[in-house]
Design a protein around this motif. Structure first.
Motif, PDB file in Angstrom:
ATOM      1  N   TYR A 184       0.826  -1.209   0.000  1.00  0.00           N
ATOM      2  CA  TYR A 184       0.000   0.000   0.000  1.00  0.00           C
ATOM      3  C   TYR A 184       0.859   1.258   0.000  1.00  0.00           C
ATOM      4  O   TYR A 184       0.478   2.289  -0.563  1.00  0.00           O
ATOM      5  CB  TYR A 184      -0.930  -0.006   1.209  1.00  0.00           C
ATOM      6  CG  TYR A 184      -1.910   1.140   1.252  1.00  0.00           C
ATOM      7  CD1 TYR A 184      -3.096   1.103   0.513  1.00  0.00           C
ATOM      8  CD2 TYR A 184      -1.664   2.268   2.029  1.00  0.00           C
ATOM      9  CE1 TYR A 184      -3.998   2.149   0.548  1.00  0.00           C
ATOM     10  CE2 TYR A 184      -2.566   3.327   2.073  1.00  0.00           C
ATOM     11  CZ  TYR A 184      -3.731   3.270   1.331  1.00  0.00           C
ATOM     12  OH  TYR A 184      -4.622   4.308   1.359  1.00  0.00           O
ATOM     13  N   HIS A 185       2.029   1.179   0.651  1.00  0.00           N
ATOM     14  CA  HIS A 185       2.935   2.328   0.704  1.00  0.00           C
ATOM     15  C   HIS A 185       4.159   2.124  -0.180  1.00  0.00           C
ATOM     16  O   HIS A 185       5.219   2.706   0.052  1.00  0.00           O
ATOM     17  CB  HIS A 185       3.345   2.614   2.150  1.00  0.00           C
ATOM     18  CG  HIS A 185       2.229   3.188   2.977  1.00  0.00           C
ATOM     19  ND1 HIS A 185       1.678   4.427   2.728  1.00  0.00           N
ATOM     20  CD2 HIS A 185       1.544   2.675   4.026  1.00  0.00           C
ATOM     21  CE1 HIS A 185       0.708   4.658   3.600  1.00  0.00           C
ATOM     22  NE2 HIS A 185       0.599   3.618   4.394  1.00  0.00           N
ATOM     23  N   GLY A 186       4.013   1.276  -1.190  1.00  0.00           N
ATOM     24  CA  GLY A 186       5.022   1.211  -2.229  1.00  0.00           C
ATOM     25  C   GLY A 186       6.150   0.227  -2.031  1.00  0.00           C
ATOM     26  O   GLY A 186       7.115   0.242  -2.797  1.00  0.00           O
ATOM     27  N   VAL A 187       6.060  -0.637  -1.021  1.00  0.00           N
ATOM     28  CA  VAL A 187       7.116  -1.630  -0.800  1.00  0.00           C
ATOM     29  C   VAL A 187       6.534  -3.011  -1.069  1.00  0.00           C
ATOM     30  O   VAL A 187       5.809  -3.575  -0.247  1.00  0.00           O
ATOM     31  CB  VAL A 187       7.679  -1.560   0.633  1.00  0.00           C
ATOM     32  CG1 VAL A 187       8.830  -2.564   0.791  1.00  0.00           C
ATOM     33  CG2 VAL A 187       8.164  -0.149   0.947  1.00  0.00           C
ATOM     34  N   SER A 188       6.844  -3.560  -2.227  1.00  0.00           N
ATOM     35  CA  SER A 188       6.337  -4.879  -2.585  1.00  0.00           C
ATOM     36  C   SER A 188       7.127  -5.965  -1.859  1.00  0.00           C
ATOM     37  O   SER A 188       8.205  -5.721  -1.308  1.00  0.00           O
ATOM     38  CB  SER A 188       6.458  -5.100  -4.092  1.00  0.00           C
ATOM     39  OG  SER A 188       7.831  -5.196  -4.459  1.00  0.00           O
ATOM     40  N   GLU A 189       6.587  -7.160  -1.892  1.00  0.00           N
ATOM     41  CA  GLU A 189       7.299  -8.295  -1.303  1.00  0.00           C
ATOM     42  C   GLU A 189       8.644  -8.501  -2.003  1.00  0.00           C
ATOM     43  O   GLU A 189       9.663  -8.760  -1.344  1.00  0.00           O
ATOM     44  CB  GLU A 189       6.436  -9.552  -1.421  1.00  0.00           C
ATOM     45  CG  GLU A 189       7.079 -10.795  -0.845  1.00  0.00           C
ATOM     46  CD  GLU A 189       6.177 -12.012  -0.954  1.00  0.00           C
ATOM     47  OE1 GLU A 189       6.696 -13.132  -0.774  1.00  0.00           O
ATOM     48  OE2 GLU A 189       4.964 -11.850  -1.218  1.00  0.00           O
ATOM     49  N   GLU A 190       8.655  -8.369  -3.308  1.00  0.00           N
ATOM     50  CA  GLU A 190       9.894  -8.554  -4.067  1.00  0.00           C
ATOM     51  C   GLU A 190      10.932  -7.511  -3.674  1.00  0.00           C
ATOM     52  O   GLU A 190      12.125  -7.830  -3.501  1.00  0.00           O
ATOM     53  CB  GLU A 190       9.614  -8.473  -5.563  1.00  0.00           C
ATOM     54  CG  GLU A 190       8.776  -9.620  -6.110  1.00  0.00           C
ATOM     55  CD  GLU A 190       7.287  -9.520  -5.741  1.00  0.00           C
ATOM     56  OE1 GLU A 190       6.841  -8.407  -5.318  1.00  0.00           O
ATOM     57  OE2 GLU A 190       6.583 -10.532  -5.849  1.00  0.00           O
ATOM     58  N   GLU A 191      10.491  -6.258  -3.497  1.00  0.00           N
ATOM     59  CA  GLU A 191      11.426  -5.203  -3.101  1.00  0.00           C
ATOM     60  C   GLU A 191      11.945  -5.428  -1.689  1.00  0.00           C
ATOM     61  O   GLU A 191      13.126  -5.173  -1.398  1.00  0.00           O
ATOM     62  CB  GLU A 191      10.746  -3.844  -3.218  1.00  0.00           C
ATOM     63  CG  GLU A 191      10.523  -3.398  -4.660  1.00  0.00           C
ATOM     64  CD  GLU A 191       9.633  -2.179  -4.751  1.00  0.00           C
ATOM     65  OE1 GLU A 191       9.980  -1.275  -5.525  1.00  0.00           O
ATOM     66  OE2 GLU A 191       8.599  -2.143  -4.068  1.00  0.00           O
ATOM     67  N   ALA A 192      11.083  -5.910  -0.802  1.00  0.00           N
ATOM     68  CA  ALA A 192      11.513  -6.185   0.574  1.00  0.00           C
ATOM     69  C   ALA A 192      12.573  -7.288   0.596  1.00  0.00           C
ATOM     70  O   ALA A 192      13.587  -7.180   1.304  1.00  0.00           O
ATOM     71  CB  ALA A 192      10.313  -6.571   1.429  1.00  0.00           C
ATOM     72  N   LEU A 193      12.354  -8.326  -0.178  1.00  0.00           N
ATOM     73  CA  LEU A 193      13.335  -9.412  -0.224  1.00  0.00           C
ATOM     74  C   LEU A 193      14.635  -8.948  -0.863  1.00  0.00           C
ATOM     75  O   LEU A 193      15.728  -9.321  -0.415  1.00  0.00           O
ATOM     76  CB  LEU A 193      12.756 -10.606  -0.985  1.00  0.00           C
ATOM     77  CG  LEU A 193      11.674 -11.386  -0.243  1.00  0.00           C
ATOM     78  CD1 LEU A 193      10.994 -12.372  -1.176  1.00  0.00           C
ATOM     79  CD2 LEU A 193      12.258 -12.107   0.977  1.00  0.00           C
ATOM     80  N   ARG A 194      14.528  -8.123  -1.889  1.00  0.00           N
ATOM     81  CA  ARG A 194      15.735  -7.596  -2.514  1.00  0.00           C
ATOM     82  C   ARG A 194      16.501  -6.724  -1.515  1.00  0.00           C
ATOM     83  O   ARG A 194      17.748  -6.793  -1.432  1.00  0.00           O
ATOM     84  CB  ARG A 194      15.377  -6.797  -3.757  1.00  0.00           C
ATOM     85  CG  ARG A 194      16.594  -6.327  -4.548  1.00  0.00           C
ATOM     86  CD  ARG A 194      16.236  -5.910  -5.967  1.00  0.00           C
ATOM     87  NE  ARG A 194      15.222  -4.886  -6.036  1.00  0.00           N
ATOM     88  CZ  ARG A 194      13.984  -5.069  -6.506  1.00  0.00           C
ATOM     89  NH1 ARG A 194      13.602  -6.272  -6.916  1.00  0.00           N
ATOM     90  NH2 ARG A 194      13.122  -4.078  -6.555  1.00  0.00           N
TER      91      ARG A 194
END
Length: 425
Positions: A174-184
């Motif tokens: 919702y605030h622009g941090v996808s699961e993929e970005e978090a893992l990266r």
């Protein structure tokens, strides 16, 4: 004494950093209701910040504590142990979903549990670093302050934080941090700051508490488990706020099927009595030497009695069923509000761990912390205790007791709706 008299004493004698902004003083309480020193009734949608999942002064818990007071109040369990400590360890080891046979140490608070979990992880792995997540909240002791993923107000005035703590993004699409970005981001932290050979543990909340009531996707938790397995890192799950039925299961991590190495818990564990626990795989829990874990009051007889009574209440009163029913009611009401009010968005819940955001518009998603503050103040004036939270301060969270009576719940939700309307939401 009256609220006014007590407020004067508080101002004169209580440190500003430890004082509440609330000018009402609790006098007595029952289930989801509190009466202040002037006799005013308030509905409690905060539950002592998630401490009272089975309500204020549950009769079975009160009876257990009173019975324990007639027998024994304190010995320090490292000096002379007692039945309650080992019986509670047995109960916890039977329900906490860590890998393999579980062992337990008891402490006094959530922060103390997290401190000890890190100590155990360091002893078990021979490594030092810890990776935590943006938005996470783990306590107010020095090391847990460093672990928190939000600086103000927890770190602001206290100088340099302890080292060996590193941070990764938490998935909040919702605030622009996808699961993929978090893992990266996590993998980059392990390359740039905390390589696997120096990382003892990855610590996270399966649902952010102070950070905004955002559940981690099960797939994200499974990937964290894999990263830990592949790199000889312990996975520590902080269930201090999400545990003991708050999400419709005993622990939030159960929604994912992931088994961590270590879990921490506190808050609703004893329905208001101060106690916490670190529960982990036996080989990790046994890694440090004799007398390396503990404290004067850890796992006090009275708190253990309360926690054992909580377990009985969960079984006898089908608390998890009630939690899921409450979650369904909140989901339905929040959905109505999201359609009804222009500034209410991103309504979410995992069981009754429920929240929604106040934003300038559903398209911009720009947080409105000032609107959240206005609504909590309006609610207080109308006799409802309501809390905000989140990295942006714009989330309203709901932590009423799972045992709240239907008519009290409806009265409280009616007040929230009235405040939304009056505040121009």
């Amino acid at each position: 004494m009256s609220n006014k008299e007590l407020q004067a004493l508080k101002k004169h004698y209580v440190a500003a950093g430890a004082a509440s902004g609330n000018d009402q003083f609790a006098d007595h309480a029952s289930n989801a209701e509190i009466w202040d020193a002037d006799g005013n009734r308030l509905i409690d949608f905060a539950g002592g910040i998630g401490v009272l999942n089975i309500g204020h002064r549950h009769p079975k818990v009160v009876a257990a504590v009173k019975a324990q007071l007639d027998k024994l109040m304190h010995t320090c369990q490292t000096v002379m142990p007692y039945e309650g400590y080992v019986k509670l360890a047995e109960r916890l080891s039977g329900v906490v979903p860590v890998r393999g046979h579980a062992k337990v140490m008891l402490a006094n608070s959530g922060a103390e549990a997290l401190e000890n979990a890190v100590k155990i992880a360091r002893a078990a792995t021979g490594k030092t670093n810890v990776i935590c997540f943006d938005g996470g909240y783990h306590g107010r002791t020095f090391y847990t302050m460093a672990m928190n993923g939000k600086a103000a107000p927890y770190q602001t005035d206290f100088g340099p934080m302890p080292g060996s703590v590193f941070r990764a993004p938490y998935p909040v699409p919702y605030h622009g941090v996808s699961e993929e970005e978090a893992l990266r981001g996590l993998k980059m932290a392990m390359k740039a700051d905390s390589p696997a050979h120096n990382t003892a543990a990855i610590v996270l909340e399966p649902v952010l508490g102070e950070g905004g009531f955002y559940p981690a996707p099960p797939s994200f938790l499974r990937e964290i488990r894999k990263i830990c397995d592949d790199n000889d890192i312990l996975m520590i799950v902080d269930e201090v706020q999400s545990g003991f039925g708050r999400t419709g299961k005993m622990f939030a991590i159960e929604h994912s099927g992931v088994e961590p190495d270590i879990m921490t818990m506190a808050k609703s564990m004893a329905d208001g009595m101060p106690i916490s626990a670190v529960v982990g795989t036996a080989e990790h829990m046994d890694a440090s030497g004799p007398n390396s874990l503990g404290g004067t009051y850890t796992g006090s007889p009275t708190a253990c009695a309360a926690a054992l009574a909580v377990f009985d209440v969960f079984k006898e009163e089908h608390i998890l069923d009630k939690a899921n029913q409450l979650g369904d009611k909140l989901r339905a009401r929040f959905s109505q509000w999201q359609e009804q009010f222009d500034h209410v968005d991103n309504a979410r819940n995992l069981g009754p761990m429920a929240a929604f955001e106040l934003v300038e518009s559903k398209s911009s998603r720009t947080p409105m912390p000032e609107l959240a503050a206005k609504i909590t103040q309006l609610a207080k004036a109308k006799g409802l205790i309501l809390l905000s939270c989140g990295m942006f301060g714009n989330t309203l969270r709901f932590l009423m007791p799972v045992t709240i009576e239907d008519h009290v719940l409806e009265e409280g939700l009616g007040i929230v709706e009235e405040c939304l309307r009056e505040a121009g939401a």
